[in-house]
Design an enzyme around this catalytic site. Structure first.
Site, mmCIF file in Angstrom:
data_model
loop_
_atom_site.group_PDB
_atom_site.id
_atom_site.type_symbol
_atom_site.label_atom_id
_atom_site.label_comp_id
_atom_site.label_asym_id
_atom_site.label_seq_id
_atom_site.Cartn_x
_atom_site.Cartn_y
_atom_site.Cartn_z
ATOM 1 N N LYS A 23 48.318 47.875 53.695
ATOM 2 C CA LYS A 23 48.425 48.505 52.356
ATOM 3 C C LYS A 23 47.131 48.296 51.577
ATOM 4 C CE LYS A 23 50.619 46.228 48.946
ATOM 5 N NZ LYS A 23 49.853 46.062 47.705
ATOM 6 N N ASN A 24 46.628 47.064 51.588
ATOM 7 C CA ASN A 24 45.488 46.728 50.732
ATOM 8 C C ASN A 24 44.146 47.161 51.293
ATOM 9 O OD1 ASN A 24 47.333 45.762 48.944
ATOM 10 N ND2 ASN A 24 46.924 43.600 49.338
ATOM 11 N N ARG A 59 48.675 48.525 40.033
ATOM 12 C CA ARG A 59 47.410 48.018 39.516
ATOM 13 C C ARG A 59 46.220 48.535 40.313
ATOM 14 N NH1 ARG A 59 47.678 44.809 36.567
ATOM 15 N NH2 ARG A 59 45.598 44.061 36.957
ATOM 16 N N CYS A 61 51.420 42.125 34.639
ATOM 17 C CA CYS A 61 51.991 42.113 35.983
ATOM 18 C C CYS A 61 52.785 40.808 36.104
ATOM 19 C CB CYS A 61 50.846 42.153 37.004
ATOM 20 S SG CYS A 61 51.355 41.748 38.664
ATOM 21 N N ARG A 115 46.083 39.430 35.445
ATOM 22 C CA ARG A 115 45.429 40.458 36.268
ATOM 23 C C ARG A 115 44.373 41.245 35.478
ATOM 24 N NH1 ARG A 115 48.806 41.484 40.618
ATOM 25 N NH2 ARG A 115 46.932 42.190 41.728
ATOM 26 N N PRO A 116 43.447 40.582 34.776
ATOM 27 C CA PRO A 116 42.416 41.331 34.031
ATOM 28 C C PRO A 116 41.503 42.101 34.989
ATOM 29 C CG PRO A 116 41.845 39.015 34.153
ATOM 30 C CD PRO A 116 43.230 39.140 34.715
ATOM 31 N N ILE A 117 40.746 43.040 34.440
ATOM 32 C CA ILE A 117 39.769 43.780 35.263
ATOM 33 C C ILE A 117 38.367 43.618 34.684
ATOM 34 C CG2 ILE A 117 41.446 45.461 36.168
ATOM 35 C CD1 ILE A 117 40.346 47.468 34.073
ATOM 36 N N ASP A 118 38.157 42.524 33.977
ATOM 37 C CA ASP A 118 36.860 42.307 33.324
ATOM 38 C C ASP A 118 35.695 42.319 34.311
ATOM 39 O OD1 ASP A 118 38.256 39.775 34.045
ATOM 40 O OD2 ASP A 118 36.272 38.931 33.615
ATOM 41 N N GLN A 119 35.910 41.818 35.500
ATOM 42 C CA GLN A 119 34.817 41.799 36.490
ATOM 43 C C GLN A 119 34.462 43.204 36.960
ATOM 44 O OE1 GLN A 119 33.082 38.852 37.468
ATOM 45 N NE2 GLN A 119 34.176 38.274 35.602
ATOM 46 N N ASP A 138 49.041 35.802 49.084
ATOM 47 C CA ASP A 138 50.126 36.750 49.399
ATOM 48 C C ASP A 138 51.077 36.212 50.452
ATOM 49 O OD1 ASP A 138 48.060 39.754 49.105
ATOM 50 O OD2 ASP A 138 48.919 38.392 47.629
ATOM 51 N N VAL A 145 45.178 31.080 42.953
ATOM 52 C CA VAL A 145 44.637 32.416 42.687
ATOM 53 C C VAL A 145 45.280 33.059 41.471
ATOM 54 C CG1 VAL A 145 44.303 34.747 43.610
ATOM 55 C CG2 VAL A 145 44.028 32.744 45.108
ATOM 56 N N ARG A 174 57.245 48.406 48.020
ATOM 57 C CA ARG A 174 55.847 48.655 47.679
ATOM 58 C C ARG A 174 54.919 48.208 48.798
ATOM 59 N NH1 ARG A 174 53.908 46.358 42.272
ATOM 60 N NH2 ARG A 174 52.101 47.319 43.187
HETATM 61 C C1 EPZ Z 1 44.214 42.017 45.584
HETATM 62 O O1 EPZ Z 1 44.551 42.106 44.216
HETATM 63 C C2 EPZ Z 1 45.472 42.419 46.329
HETATM 64 N N1 EPZ Z 1 45.831 43.796 45.979
HETATM 65 C C3 EPZ Z 1 46.595 41.454 45.962
HETATM 66 O O2 EPZ Z 1 47.719 41.792 46.762
HETATM 67 C C4 EPZ Z 1 46.167 40.035 46.321
HETATM 68 O O3 EPZ Z 1 47.175 39.142 45.928
HETATM 69 C C5 EPZ Z 1 44.862 39.705 45.609
HETATM 70 O O4 EPZ Z 1 43.855 40.680 45.943
HETATM 71 C C6 EPZ Z 1 44.317 38.334 46.002
HETATM 72 O O5 EPZ Z 1 44.132 38.282 47.382
HETATM 73 C C7 EPZ Z 1 45.127 44.812 46.518
HETATM 74 O O6 EPZ Z 1 44.179 44.619 47.267
HETATM 75 C C8 EPZ Z 1 45.564 46.196 46.139
HETATM 76 P P1 EPZ Z 1 41.804 39.810 42.651
HETATM 77 P P2 EPZ Z 1 43.379 42.045 43.109
HETATM 78 O O7 EPZ Z 1 41.019 40.745 41.808
HETATM 79 O O8 EPZ Z 1 42.151 42.653 43.627
HETATM 80 C C9 EPZ Z 1 41.285 37.364 38.701
HETATM 81 C C10 EPZ Z 1 49.906 42.333 47.175
HETATM 82 O O9 EPZ Z 1 50.799 41.526 47.281
HETATM 83 N N2 EPZ Z 1 40.466 38.498 38.253
HETATM 84 O O10 EPZ Z 1 41.215 39.336 43.940
HETATM 85 O O11 EPZ Z 1 43.946 42.556 41.832
HETATM 86 C C11 EPZ Z 1 42.746 37.734 38.906
HETATM 87 O O12 EPZ Z 1 43.458 37.637 37.690
HETATM 88 C C12 EPZ Z 1 48.893 42.227 46.074
HETATM 89 O O13 EPZ Z 1 49.687 43.254 47.994
HETATM 90 C C13 EPZ Z 1 39.788 38.393 37.045
HETATM 91 O O14 EPZ Z 1 39.877 37.384 36.347
HETATM 92 O O15 EPZ Z 1 43.179 40.484 42.988
HETATM 93 C C14 EPZ Z 1 43.198 36.711 39.921
HETATM 94 O O16 EPZ Z 1 43.509 35.507 39.246
HETATM 95 C C15 EPZ Z 1 49.394 41.297 45.009
HETATM 96 N N3 EPZ Z 1 39.023 39.441 36.635
HETATM 97 C C16 EPZ Z 1 41.949 36.493 40.780
HETATM 98 O O17 EPZ Z 1 40.841 36.970 40.004
HETATM 99 C C17 EPZ Z 1 38.907 40.598 37.372
HETATM 100 O O18 EPZ Z 1 38.186 41.523 36.935
HETATM 101 C C18 EPZ Z 1 41.961 37.272 42.085
HETATM 102 O O19 EPZ Z 1 42.262 38.589 41.749
HETATM 103 C C19 EPZ Z 1 39.612 40.678 38.584
HETATM 104 C C20 EPZ Z 1 40.375 39.622 39.019
#
Ligand code: EPZ
Length: 422
Positions: free
Chosen positions: A22-23, A95, A119, A124-128, A309, A331, A401
């Site tokens: 999926k991812n 997301r 969520c 789950r911010p997207i600041d990065q 996960d 995480v 999902r």
């Molecule tokens: C991906 O989510 C996966 N989803 C998630 O799988 C998975 O749990 C996660 O990576 C961690 O491995 C997809 O790939 C579609 P992150 P993502 O950005 O990219 C913080 C599932 O079960 N962060 O790696 O959203 C964030 O809050 C899903 O299939 C920021 O602070 O995760 C988290 O604490 C659930 N700022 C950490 O980083 C940002 O801009 C890792 O998040 C982005 C993230």
């Protein structure tokens, strides 16, 4: 809303095949926005999230269809110009919709993408994502719950950017944006998940110049245009891991066909420490469970560490161990929602912030439970398979999902499991 009924306690034996990841499928399908014309992506799982991504592309003006006769393949047709928007009613359900932001900005110089919102498992911010895209020359403003983006100079320009923290979709979003930017982009502190590498392979096949995907340093040399996708998505290491845990439950033995061992080393190591026998067999991995698992401490981390996960699924195995295990979730800030539901099944778990202490019990007992997020719902199904008596898992839309008809995959192993459509 559907629910899943499980009559637990049956020993499970046999082989189960993993679907596409999926991812990996979600970013790869989003990459179709980067080039006009037809795109083919194979081994795409038939999941709610994938259908949502298809609707997102449709809203933008693409077509997204499953290929008759080869159900795991999809064809996407991208027009010369699109409506570069991702509306709230679609983004709020998934997301990963944010993955269209980079491609839209890079190809059309503008985008209007809804902020994902909250969520269950964390902020789950997207600041990065936004910081990196800004560094590439995008002008982003947040208004009325949307990210409005434009590129004043018409084309993104390569730069050097270091992520403050590893982010999977952040790395993917920016890699796609940089693929069509002018000049070289060097990304540091990137996520190393296999799904990032799979997206890079798909982009390179489209004509992108990308080195280092899968490491913390990725170098992208922008090109003027890309050709169509022609890609086979990697197997889903989290679905595979979920089935490995099924096999590691007491007295089970399961072969997970299609699982790639080098995507699952951290999980396999913990399953072996818990007393399961895990061996590579042609085309997959076979796992056999002990009579009773041993306690194991687990700390989640970005790849190649133990995947967040898989934390909920591992907790089910450890809930049956002959001792106490400490699980630390590093995480996400709120990824223990499954704990209260597992306690309804007889588990003994104490949570203190990001740490859960799991005191193993000899057996779980079936009960009605409520799914809260994708992987927590998978854990509840696993617990139901191991529990004595009947377990009813409600709100299985969370499960759908990320798992393609999980009951149809488990039933041939001897699981007494069925879906009830309310
Ligand atoms: C991906 O989510 C996966 N989803 C998630 O799988 C998975 O749990 C996660 O990576 C961690 O491995 C997809 O790939 C579609 P992150 P993502 O950005 O990219 C913080 C599932 O079960 N962060 O790696 O959203 C964030 O809050 C899903 O299939 C920021 O602070 O995760 C988290 O604490 C659930 N700022 C950490 O980083 C940002 O801009 C890792 O998040 C982005 C993230």
């Amino acid at each position: 809303m559907d629910k899943i009924l499980i009559e637990g306690g049956a020993p499970l034996r046999g082989t189960v095949r993993v679907s596409g990841a999926k991812n990996a499928a979600l970013p790869v399908v989003a990459a179709a926005l980067l080039a006009e014309g037809d795109h083919v992506v194979r081994n795409v799982p038939d999941l709610a999230d994938v259908r949502t991504m298809g609707r997102l592309l449709g809203h933008a003006g693409c077509t997204f269809e499953r290929v008759a006769g080869s159900p795991a393949a999809v064809v996407v047709r991208t027009p010369r110009s699109v409506n570069p928007e991702a509306p709230y009613e679609l983004v709020r359900t998934m997301r990963a919709s944010v993955l269209v932001l980079g491609p839209m900005l890079s190809r059309w110089g503008r985008a209007r993408v809804s902020l994902p919102g909250g969520c269950a498992i964390g902020a789950r911010p997207i600041d990065q994502h936004l910081k990196a895209l800004t560094a590439l020359g995008a002008e982003l403003t947040l208004a009325h719950g949307y990210v409005e983006g434009r590129v004043p100079r018409g084309r993104l320009r390569g730069t050097t950017f270091t992520f403050d923290k590893e982010t999977v979709t952040g790395t993917e979003n920016v890699m796609m944006a940089a693929a069509l930017a002018e000049g070289r982009t060097v990304l540091e502190n990137c996520a190393r998940e296999p799904e990032v590498g799979d997206l890079a392979a798909a982009l390179v096949r489209m004509g992108a110049h990308i080195e280092g995907a899968g490491t913390q340093r990725i170098v992208i040399d922008g090109v003027d245009s890309l050709s169509g996708l022609d890609h086979d998505v990697i197997p889903d290491r989290i679905e595979a891991g979920t089935f490995l845990v099924v096999g590691a439950l007491p007295r089970n033995e399961v072969t997970v066909a299609g699982a790639l061992p080098d995507h699952m080393e951290a999980l396999v190591e913990k399953l072996r420490l818990a007393g399961a026998t895990v061996e590579e067999v042609p085309g997959g991995i076979r796992v056999a469970g002990p009579d009773r698992p041993r306690p194991v401490d687990v700390r989640t981390a970005p790849f190649p560490g133990f995947p967040t996960d898989m934390q909920a699924q591992m907790m089910v195995l450890l809930a049956l161990a002959d001792g106490s295990s400490v699980i630390k979730e590093t995480v996400f800030e709120n990824r223990f929602m499954h704990v209260l539901e597992l306690e309804r099944l007889g588990a003994e778990i104490a949570v203190d912030g990001k740490v859960a202490v799991v005191k193993g019990v000899p057996a779980l007992s079936g009960a009605p439970v409520m799914a809260s997020d994708l992987r927590a719902s998978a854990a509840l199904v696993l617990a139901g398979l191991a529990a004595q008596g009947t377990t009813e898992v409600r709100r299985v839309y969370h499960l759908d999902r990320g798992y393609e008809r999980i009951e149809a995959k488990l039933e041939p192993l001897g699981a007494r499991i069925r879906r009830v459509t309310a």
